[in-house]
Design a protein around this motif. Structure first.
Motif, PDB file in Angstrom:
ATOM      1  N   LEU A  75       0.834  -1.202   0.000  1.00  0.00           N
ATOM      2  CA  LEU A  75       0.000   0.000   0.000  1.00  0.00           C
ATOM      3  C   LEU A  75       0.869   1.253   0.000  1.00  0.00           C
ATOM      4  O   LEU A  75       0.568   2.254  -0.680  1.00  0.00           O
ATOM      5  N   TYR A  76       1.967   1.189   0.743  1.00  0.00           N
ATOM      6  CA  TYR A  76       2.922   2.306   0.764  1.00  0.00           C
ATOM      7  C   TYR A  76       3.530   2.507  -0.636  1.00  0.00           C
ATOM      8  O   TYR A  76       3.661   3.632  -1.123  1.00  0.00           O
ATOM      9  N   ALA A  77       3.859   1.405  -1.296  1.00  0.00           N
ATOM     10  CA  ALA A  77       4.406   1.487  -2.659  1.00  0.00           C
ATOM     11  C   ALA A  77       3.375   2.071  -3.624  1.00  0.00           C
ATOM     12  O   ALA A  77       3.697   2.873  -4.508  1.00  0.00           O
ATOM     13  N   GLU A  78       2.103   1.674  -3.458  1.00  0.00           N
ATOM     14  CA  GLU A  78       1.048   2.206  -4.310  1.00  0.00           C
ATOM     15  C   GLU A  78       0.870   3.700  -4.081  1.00  0.00           C
ATOM     16  O   GLU A  78       0.630   4.478  -5.026  1.00  0.00           O
ATOM     17  N   TYR A  96      -0.735  10.315   0.821  1.00  0.00           N
ATOM     18  CA  TYR A  96       0.563   9.653   0.973  1.00  0.00           C
ATOM     19  C   TYR A  96       0.993   9.630   2.441  1.00  0.00           C
ATOM     20  O   TYR A  96       1.525   8.627   2.940  1.00  0.00           O
ATOM     21  N   GLN A  97       0.738  10.757   3.127  1.00  0.00           N
ATOM     22  CA  GLN A  97       1.116  10.836   4.536  1.00  0.00           C
ATOM     23  C   GLN A  97       0.328   9.834   5.368  1.00  0.00           C
ATOM     24  O   GLN A  97       0.870   9.213   6.285  1.00  0.00           O
ATOM     25  N   VAL A  98      -0.937   9.650   5.035  1.00  0.00           N
ATOM     26  CA  VAL A  98      -1.751   8.673   5.765  1.00  0.00           C
ATOM     27  C   VAL A  98      -1.199   7.263   5.583  1.00  0.00           C
ATOM     28  O   VAL A  98      -1.093   6.484   6.529  1.00  0.00           O
ATOM     29  N   ILE A  99      -0.841   6.935   4.337  1.00  0.00           N
ATOM     30  CA  ILE A  99      -0.292   5.608   4.059  1.00  0.00           C
ATOM     31  C   ILE A  99       1.036   5.412   4.787  1.00  0.00           C
ATOM     32  O   ILE A  99       1.310   4.354   5.377  1.00  0.00           O
TER      33      ILE A  99
END
Length: 427
Positions: A75-78, A96-99
Motif C-alpha cells: 500500500l505504501y508502494a502504491e 501519501y502521509q496517511v499511508i
C-alpha cells in the motif's frame, strides 16, 4: 537318643501367610512405582500437546501478521506510485502521509531506492539515526540495512512512469520478530517445567521408597527379636543335655549369631553407618566361604583376587557383607540351585577404584528386566519382597559412595553384577 548330626540340613520354610504378605507388599511397591511413572507420562504428554498447540497457533499468527505487513508495504508502494505519477496536489500529499503513517504504526522498517539505485535518510521509514551523524555515516548504515533487507524479503517495485522503476525494501517489524522467536522461548519454559516436574516426581518416589524399606527393615528387626531370644534359650538347653551332640548346639548357635547380626543390620537401616578402613579381599573371601556352606552343595563358588594384600577401602563390614549376600543369593535363585558363581576383585591402575564382579551361570535377564532389577518390589520370583537388590544398591551408593549396576547379562547364559568402591591409597 540323638548321637549324630543329621545328614540332611533342615530347611527353613516360610509360612504360607508370610509368603502371601510378601507378595502383597511386592505388588504394593510395584503399583506405587508404576503409578508414579503413569503420572510422569501424563504430565509429559500434556506438556507436549501444549507445546505443539502453542507452536502451531503462533505459526499461524506469524504468517497472518507477515502477510498484513506485506500488504501495508504494498500500500505504501502504491501511494508512492500515485504521488509520483499524479499532478502535484495537496490532497495527494495528505493521502501519501496517511499511508506512510500506517507503515509507521506497524513499525515496519522500510527503505525506498529510486530509479538511480540511490537511497537517502529522508526516504527511510522506522530507521533512526543519531543527530550528530554525518551523511556518509548515514549512507553506510543505510547500505548495511539494505543488505539485510534484501536477504529477508524480495523488494516491491514502484512504477514511476516513463520506464522508471523504484523499489521498496523492508524487513519484519520488531513485533513480528518477537512473535517469531516466542515459540522457542515458550518451548524452553515448557521443557524447564517438565524437567522440574520430573525432579519433583523422582524426589517424591525416592522419598516414598526410602520410607517403605526403612519402615519394613525396622519392623523386621523388631519381629525377629522374640524368636531369637527363644532360640538362644534352646541352644543353652541343648548344651545342658549330655545326651545331645554338642556340635548341634554349636551349629545352631552360629546361625543364631548370624540372625542377630542380620537383625542389627535391619535395625540400623535409616541411620548413617560407621565406615572403617577394611581389607576388601579378606572380607569378600571370608564371607563367600561362609556363604558357600549355607547354600546348595551344587553351587560352586570361586574367588579370583587380583588386589594387593594391603588394599583397603572405607566399609561398613556388616552392610557390605549384606550386599555380597543379596547378590550371591539372587544368583543362586537365578541358577535354580545349580551352577557356578565367580567373584573377581581387581583395582585398575588407571583409576582409584576397586571393581568387584559377581558372575553366575544362571538364566540371565532381558534388557527390560535389567532396567527394572533395582526397582523396589520388582522380582522374577514368586517368593520374596523384591527389596534385596534395592537395598544393596542403596547401601553401596548412598552409604559407601560407590556404584552397583548390571555389567552384563545374556538370557540363558548368566549375569554379572559390578560393585565399584573408592580404593584407599596404598602408601
Amino acid at each position: 537318643m540323638i548321637t549324630e548330626t543329621p545328614k540332611r540340613k533342615p530347611r527353613f520354610r516360610l509360612h504360607p501367610t508370610a509368603i502371601l504378605n510378601s507378595q502383597r507388599l511386592r505388588r504394593s511397591l510395584m503399583d506405587t512405582y508404576d503409578q508414579k511413572s503413569f503420572y510422569k507420562y501424563i504430565i509429559g504428554i500434556i506438556l507436549s500437546l501444549l507445546s505443539i498447540g502453542s507452536l502451531f497457533y503462533t505459526d499461524l499468527l506469524v504468517e497472518e501478521l507477515e502477510q498484513r505487513e506485506e500488504r501495508e508495504v504494498q500500500l505504501y508502494a502504491e501511494g508512492l506510485r500515485y504521488v509520483f505519477n499524479s499532478p502535484f496536489d495537496e490532497n495527494f500529499n495528505i493521502i501519501y502521509q496517511v499511508i506512510q503513517d500506517a507503515v509507521n504504526f506497524y513499525q515496519i522498517p522500510a527503505i525506498y531506492v529510486n530509479e538511480n539505485n540511490l537511497a537517502t535518510a529522508n526516504e527511510t521509514i522506522n530507521e533512526s539515526f543519531p543527530a550528530k551523524m554525518t551523511p556518509k555515516e548515514k549512507e553506510r548504515i543505510i547500505q548495511d540495512k539494505l543488505g539485510e533487507m534484501k536477504l529477508e524479503h524480495p523488494p516491491i517495485a514502484v512504477e514511476l512512469g516513463k520506464g522508471r522503476t523504484g523499489y521498496i525494501y523492508y524487513s519484519n517489524s520488531f513485533l513480528l520478530t518477537q512473535l517469531r522467536y516466542y515459540p522457542f522461548l515458550q518451548l524452553s519454559v515448557m521443557l524447564l517445567i517438565g524437567y522440574l516436574a520430573y525432579l519433583a516426581f523422582s524426589s517424591a518416589r525416592k522419598a516414598e521408597q526410602n520410607r517403605v524399606w526403612v519402615g519394613l527393615a525396622k519392623e523386621t528387626a523388631h519381629q525377629l527379636g522374640t524368636p531369637l531370644s527363644s532360640l538362644m534359650a534352646w541352644v543353652e538347653y541343648f548344651r545342658s543335655d549330655p545326651a545331645i551332640d554338642p556340635s548341634i548346639a554349636e551349629e545352631i548357635e552360629k546361625d543364631v549369631i548370624r540372625l542377630e547380626m542380620i537383625t542389627t543390620r535391619f535395625s540400623n537401616i535409616g541411620s548413617v553407618p560407621t565406615l572403617k578402613d577394611e581389607p576388601v579381599a579378606e572380607i569378600v573371601t571370608n564371607f563367600v566361604n561362609y556363604l558357600e556352606k549355607r547354600v546348595s552343595s551344587k553351587v560352586k563358588f570361586a574367588v579370583h583376587n587380583q588386589l594387593a594384600p594391603e588394599q583397603t577401602a572405607l566399609l561398613n563390614k556388616n552392610l557390605f557383607e549384606w550386599v555380597i549376600e543379596n547378590i550371591c543369593k539372587n544368583a543362586v535363585d537365578a541358577m535354580s540351585g545349580v551352577g557356578h558363581i565367580s567373584v573377581t576383585l581387581q583395582a585398575p591402575p588407571t583409576t582409584r577404584e576397586i571393581w568387584i564382579d559377581i558372575s553366575d551361570t544362571g538364566k540371565g535377564m532381558s534388557k527390560a528386566n535389567m532396567n527394572k532389577i533395582f526397582d523396589p518390589g520388582f522380582s522374577t520370583k514368586k517368593r520374596g519382597w523384591g527389596l534385596g537388590l534395592t537395598l544393596a544398591k542403596r547401601i553401596i551408593e548412598n552409604y559407601h559412595s560407590g556404584r552397583l549396576f548390571v555389567k552384563s547379562s545374556e538370557v540363558g547364559k548368566g549375569t554379572t553384577f559390578r560393585i565399584l568402591l573408592n580404593a584407599a591409597i596404598i602408601e
